[in-house]
Write a protein that holds these residues in place. Structure first.
Motif, PDB file in Angstrom:
ATOM      1  N   PHE A  33      48.844  39.063  47.931  1.00  0.00           N
ATOM      2  CA  PHE A  33      47.745  39.978  48.223  1.00  0.00           C
ATOM      3  C   PHE A  33      47.587  40.948  47.055  1.00  0.00           C
ATOM      4  O   PHE A  33      48.566  41.568  46.617  1.00  0.00           O
ATOM      5  N   PRO A  34      46.389  41.078  46.498  1.00  0.00           N
ATOM      6  CA  PRO A  34      46.216  41.906  45.296  1.00  0.00           C
ATOM      7  C   PRO A  34      46.488  43.385  45.556  1.00  0.00           C
ATOM      8  O   PRO A  34      46.124  43.926  46.602  1.00  0.00           O
ATOM      9  N   GLN A  35      47.127  44.031  44.600  1.00  0.00           N
ATOM     10  CA  GLN A  35      47.426  45.454  44.738  1.00  0.00           C
ATOM     11  C   GLN A  35      46.151  46.290  44.734  1.00  0.00           C
ATOM     12  O   GLN A  35      46.057  47.292  45.438  1.00  0.00           O
ATOM     13  N   GLU A  36      45.179  45.885  43.952  1.00  0.00           N
ATOM     14  CA  GLU A  36      43.903  46.603  43.895  1.00  0.00           C
ATOM     15  C   GLU A  36      42.858  45.784  44.654  1.00  0.00           C
ATOM     16  O   GLU A  36      42.047  45.071  44.060  1.00  0.00           O
ATOM     17  N   PHE A  37      42.897  45.896  45.963  1.00  0.00           N
ATOM     18  CA  PHE A  37      42.009  45.124  46.834  1.00  0.00           C
ATOM     19  C   PHE A  37      40.798  45.944  47.273  1.00  0.00           C
ATOM     20  O   PHE A  37      39.663  45.479  47.190  1.00  0.00           O
ATOM     21  N   ALA A  38      41.048  47.159  47.729  1.00  0.00           N
ATOM     22  CA  ALA A  38      39.979  47.995  48.274  1.00  0.00           C
ATOM     23  C   ALA A  38      38.908  48.279  47.227  1.00  0.00           C
ATOM     24  O   ALA A  38      39.201  48.621  46.081  1.00  0.00           O
ATOM     25  N   MET A  39      37.667  48.104  47.618  1.00  0.00           N
ATOM     26  CA  MET A  39      36.482  48.401  46.822  1.00  0.00           C
ATOM     27  C   MET A  39      36.335  47.506  45.584  1.00  0.00           C
ATOM     28  O   MET A  39      35.515  47.770  44.715  1.00  0.00           O
ATOM     29  N   SER A  40      37.119  46.452  45.502  1.00  0.00           N
ATOM     30  CA  SER A  40      36.987  45.547  44.367  1.00  0.00           C
ATOM     31  C   SER A  40      35.695  44.749  44.478  1.00  0.00           C
ATOM     32  O   SER A  40      35.355  44.253  45.551  1.00  0.00           O
ATOM     33  N   LYS A  41      34.986  44.591  43.382  1.00  0.00           N
ATOM     34  CA  LYS A  41      33.757  43.803  43.366  1.00  0.00           C
ATOM     35  C   LYS A  41      34.019  42.349  43.002  1.00  0.00           C
ATOM     36  O   LYS A  41      33.081  41.548  42.951  1.00  0.00           O
ATOM     37  N   GLU A  42      35.284  42.027  42.751  1.00  0.00           N
ATOM     38  CA  GLU A  42      35.628  40.660  42.387  1.00  0.00           C
ATOM     39  C   GLU A  42      36.943  40.272  43.040  1.00  0.00           C
ATOM     40  O   GLU A  42      37.929  41.008  42.968  1.00  0.00           O
ATOM     41  N   LEU A  43      36.963  39.120  43.690  1.00  0.00           N
ATOM     42  CA  LEU A  43      38.168  38.553  44.284  1.00  0.00           C
ATOM     43  C   LEU A  43      38.409  37.198  43.631  1.00  0.00           C
ATOM     44  O   LEU A  43      37.535  36.331  43.646  1.00  0.00           O
ATOM     45  N   SER A  44      39.606  37.018  43.049  1.00  0.00           N
ATOM     46  CA  SER A  44      39.839  35.818  42.261  1.00  0.00           C
ATOM     47  C   SER A  44      41.313  35.436  42.267  1.00  0.00           C
ATOM     48  O   SER A  44      42.193  36.303  42.339  1.00  0.00           O
ATOM     49  N   ASP A  45      41.568  34.131  42.191  1.00  0.00           N
ATOM     50  CA  ASP A  45      42.929  33.637  41.987  1.00  0.00           C
ATOM     51  C   ASP A  45      43.111  33.110  40.567  1.00  0.00           C
ATOM     52  O   ASP A  45      44.113  32.484  40.252  1.00  0.00           O
ATOM     53  N   GLY A  46      42.120  33.352  39.725  1.00  0.00           N
ATOM     54  CA  GLY A  46      42.153  32.865  38.352  1.00  0.00           C
ATOM     55  C   GLY A  46      41.372  31.586  38.147  1.00  0.00           C
ATOM     56  O   GLY A  46      40.990  31.261  37.024  1.00  0.00           O
ATOM     57  N   THR A  47      41.114  30.860  39.245  1.00  0.00           N
ATOM     58  CA  THR A  47      40.308  29.645  39.177  1.00  0.00           C
ATOM     59  C   THR A  47      39.024  29.782  39.980  1.00  0.00           C
ATOM     60  O   THR A  47      37.940  29.457  39.503  1.00  0.00           O
TER      61      THR A  47
END
Length: 325
Positions: A71-85
């Motif tokens: 789970f990403p540390q900087e999740f809240a209010m992020s405009k991009e969600l990515s696993d690198g692919t």
């Protein structure tokens, strides 16, 4: 009142299986190029995991991508969600989303833009108070948080399967975003349908939980140029059964808050495409089963053709309950 067994271990109640998750779900429907599919992001901070999946049917061939990361540390209010692919970009809320992926099997670059206004399912509580809500079903009546929005969209972009030439995609899109307490493995069965016509769209859902099998949750809406409105009455009826245990058709009989009735029919037996969905990380004994069926939709009394996604899910241990949706 205390009992003579309160100091012994207690039966685990259904609420013990609830957990927080935030889901993003995007639908692609392009019959002209025979391209259908879904992108699903499942974020569960309690398990320190985010799961990314992209399942497409491209000219009759299925392409799938799936991964899991912390789970990403900087999740809240992020405009991009990515696993690198696989990357989902929120360019503008309620308006513009991007889905992009580059792997050995396929390259995807799609833009989903608003076609009709968003719908907040929280409105169902007041527009259709007599119907059992998804929030009550998902949280077992505990009033824990559960929020859900949907929107009919357009989708446009390019998909390149393997070493083949790029395919230009242009058609109906759909998005679904939910966040709150939810555990899909505690569901007996459900239907979720995003039904599109050129000037309107329907979102219709029914669900029964393993914890309260005698009660069916129902929520839905219709949206057109005049705006979105709650469906106050919903009946979803599977008709017949194919060899794959799916119904031949699904019939929807619904009424909006103004008393306007609609009868819709999805042709599941002659579906245009199908992909699978794994909504939760399955336990060793097998998890909740979901199929995504891309179908032609007919509205009784109208000659205009429609296209939609008919999602059907069931618990393997309660397969017979799908007949009662």
């Amino acid at each position: 009142m205390r009992t003579n067994h309160d100091d012994l271990p207690h039966p685990v109640p259904p609420i013990a299986y609830l957990r927080w998750k935030e889901n993003y779900f995007f639908v692609v429907i392009c019959p002209e190029q025979n391209v259908f599919g879904i992108c699903h992001l499942n974020n569960e901070p309690a398990f320190n995991r985010s799961r990314f999946t992209l399942n497409l049917s491209i000219q009759g061939k299925r392409y799938s991508y799936a991964s899991e990361r912390e789970f990403p540390q900087e999740f809240a209010m992020s405009k991009e969600l990515s696993d690198g692919t696989l990357t989902v970009t929120i360019h503008r809320s309620d308006s513009h989303f991007g889905v992009a992926s580059t792997s050995n099997d396929m390259s995807v670059d799609l833009q989903l833009k608003s076609r009709l206004p968003s719908f907040d399912f929280g409105a169902c509580k007041y527009g259709a108070p007599d119907m059992y809500s998804f929030k009550e079903a998902s949280t077992y009546g505990t009033n824990l948080p559960f929020e859900h929005i949907q929107q009919a969209m357009t989708v446009e972009g390019r998909i390149t399967p393997g070493s083949s030439e790029a395919i230009r995609v242009r058609g109906y899109g759909y998005r679904d975003h939910s966040w709150g307490m939810r555990c899909d493995n505690r569901i007996a069965w459900h239907t979720w349908s995003a039904l599109n016509f050129s000037d309107r769209a329907f979102g219709i859902m029914t669900l029964q939980s393993l914890g309260r099998q005698g009660i069916t949750a129902k929520e839905g809406y219709v949206v057109d140029a005049s705006g979105a409105r709650v469906l106050k009455s919903i009946e979803v009826k599977p008709i017949g059964e194919k060899k794959d245990s799916l119904p031949e058709k699904v019939v929807y009989e619904v009424v909006d808050v103004y008393g306007q009735s609609y009868m819709l029919e999805a042709d599941v037996s002659e579906r245009l495409g199908q992909v699978a969905l794994v909504p939760e990380k399955a336990p060793a004994t097998g998890g909740y089963q979901v199929t995504e069926n891309f179908c032609r939709i007919r509205q009784h009394g109208s000659s205009e053709p429609g296209l939609g996604l008919v999602e059907l899910g069931y618990s393997p241990s309660r397969r017979e309950l799908t007949e009662k949706c």
